[in-house]
Scaffold this motif. Structure first.
Motif, short mmCIF file in Angstrom:
data_model
loop_
_atom_site.label_atom_id
_atom_site.label_comp_id
_atom_site.label_asym_id
_atom_site.label_seq_id
_atom_site.Cartn_x
_atom_site.Cartn_y
_atom_site.Cartn_z
N VAL A 78 0.78 -1.21 -0.13
CA VAL A 78 -0.11 -0.04 -0.08
C VAL A 78 0.92 0.92 -0.09
CG1 VAL A 78 -2.04 1.29 1.61
CG2 VAL A 78 -1.66 -1.16 1.27
N ARG A 79 1.95 1.21 0.45
CA ARG A 79 3.04 2.47 1.17
C ARG A 79 3.05 2.93 -1.12
NH1 ARG A 79 4.58 0.74 6.46
NH2 ARG A 79 5.90 -0.61 5.35
N ALA A 83 3.56 5.44 -2.70
CA ALA A 83 4.54 6.46 -3.45
C ALA A 83 4.46 6.62 -4.89
CB ALA A 83 5.46 5.97 -3.02
N ARG A 84 4.16 5.35 -5.92
CA ARG A 84 4.44 5.67 -6.85
C ARG A 84 3.03 7.11 -7.78
NH1 ARG A 84 4.88 -0.47 -8.13
NH2 ARG A 84 6.73 -0.61 -8.09
N GLN A 87 4.10 10.15 -7.02
CA GLN A 87 5.54 10.17 -7.98
C GLN A 87 5.00 11.25 -9.25
OE1 GLN A 87 7.93 7.79 -8.65
NE2 GLN A 87 9.38 8.26 -9.45
N ARG A 88 3.33 9.83 -9.66
CA ARG A 88 2.88 10.80 -10.76
C ARG A 88 2.41 11.73 -10.66
NH1 ARG A 88 1.59 4.59 -11.03
NH2 ARG A 88 -0.90 5.62 -10.37
N ARG A 89 1.71 12.51 -9.42
CA ARG A 89 1.03 13.53 -9.73
C ARG A 89 2.12 14.16 -9.21
NH1 ARG A 89 -3.10 13.91 -4.30
NH2 ARG A 89 -3.42 12.59 -5.33
N ALA A 90 2.98 14.45 -8.69
CA ALA A 90 4.24 15.29 -8.70
C ALA A 90 4.40 15.13 -10.11
CB ALA A 90 5.42 15.02 -7.73
#
Length: 107
Positions: A78-79, A83-84, A87-90
């Motif tokens: 889940v973590r 995180a992925r 990362q895509r959002r960023a």
């Protein structure tokens, strides 16, 4: 009801309180069969009983260990997914900022 215990359902499970095993009456007195009333036999019977009593506890401990490992692995998954996603959002936000900057420079 004060009936004597049977092999399947003894009166007590404590080997020290059970009646000692008597040699068979059908065998001659000096037969080669060992006498089972020795302390070694009682001790081994006690150890076996103790080990058998601890088997469910060991199984429960192993089961809980497996459940805890599975839960920890699921938390890690889940973590990682979170995180992925972040990362895509960023990366999308970075691309929007670059595009906005390029548009501002071009005008």
């Amino acid at each position: 009801m004060n009936a004597a215990g049977t092999i399947d359902r003894p009166l007590t499970h404590d080997p020290k309180k059970q009646a000692p095993m008597k040699p068979s009456t059908s065998e001659p007195a000096g037969s080669a069969t060992p006498d089972f009333t020795t302390t070694g036999a009682i001790d081994s019977r006690q150890n076996r009983t103790r080990e058998m009593q601890l088997i469910p506890e060991a199984l429960a401990r192993a089961h809980m260990h497996d459940l805890l490992q599975g839960a920890e692995q699921e938390r890690r998954a889940v973590r990682l997914a979170t995180a992925r996603r972040m990362q895509r959002r960023a990366e999308r936000a970075s691309m929007r900022a670059r595009r906005a900057l390029a548009m501002a420079v071009m005008q």
